[in-house]
Design an enzyme around this catalytic site. Structure first.
Site, short mmCIF file in Angstrom:
data_model
loop_
_atom_site.label_atom_id
_atom_site.label_comp_id
_atom_site.label_asym_id
_atom_site.label_seq_id
_atom_site.Cartn_x
_atom_site.Cartn_y
_atom_site.Cartn_z
N ASP A 121 0.86 -1.18 0.00
CA ASP A 121 0.00 0.00 0.00
C ASP A 121 0.90 1.23 0.00
O ASP A 121 1.98 1.21 0.59
CB ASP A 121 -0.90 -0.01 1.25
CG ASP A 121 -1.89 1.14 1.25
OD1 ASP A 121 -2.47 1.41 0.19
OD2 ASP A 121 -2.07 1.76 2.30
N ASN A 153 -9.03 -2.07 -5.30
CA ASN A 153 -8.15 -1.88 -6.45
C ASN A 153 -8.91 -2.02 -7.78
O ASN A 153 -8.51 -1.44 -8.78
CB ASN A 153 -6.98 -2.86 -6.43
CG ASN A 153 -5.98 -2.53 -5.36
OD1 ASN A 153 -5.62 -3.39 -4.57
ND2 ASN A 153 -5.50 -1.31 -5.31
#
Length: 113
Positions: A13, A61
């Site tokens: 991340d 995502n």
């Protein structure tokens, strides 16, 4: 070396934020994160690490641009294309956790292999 740490987890991340801070394209941020992971992973057995978890792709995502999603999927393809020798040499087993249904069939097949 005596080490009680046997498991380490990486949460992939912040690669976009890292790229934005450096005024470089987002995709280069992802590539840089992958390259760091690729360099670190082979070193882990030297420190007694027996288990590694990579949190690599969350459901959020899928809300990104198709360009970014496709790039991340290509990174996965590259990872699995280059992992066979390392996995075999070190007796590593890869287990995918999560919903694989949305991933392309070629990636799912490589994960299962």
């Amino acid at each position: 070396m005596s080490n009680s740490l046997e498991h380490i987890a990486f949460i992939l991340d912040g690669n976009r934020r890292w790229a934005h801070k450096r005024n470089i394209p987002t995709l280069l941020g992802h590539k840089s994160g992958y390259e760091r992971l690729r360099r670190i992973t082979p070193l882990l057995p030297n420190y007694g690490i027996k288990y590694v978890t990579y949190y690599m792709f969350s459901m959020e995502n899928w809300n990104r641009s198709s360009e970014e999603i496709n790039y991340l999927l290509e990174i996965f393809r590259g990872f699995f294309a280059n992992v066979d020798d390392f996995v075999t040499r070190h007796g590593i087993r890869i287990i995918a956790i999560g919903d694989l249904k949305r991933l392309p069939p070629d990636i799912v097949e490589k994960i299962k292999y």
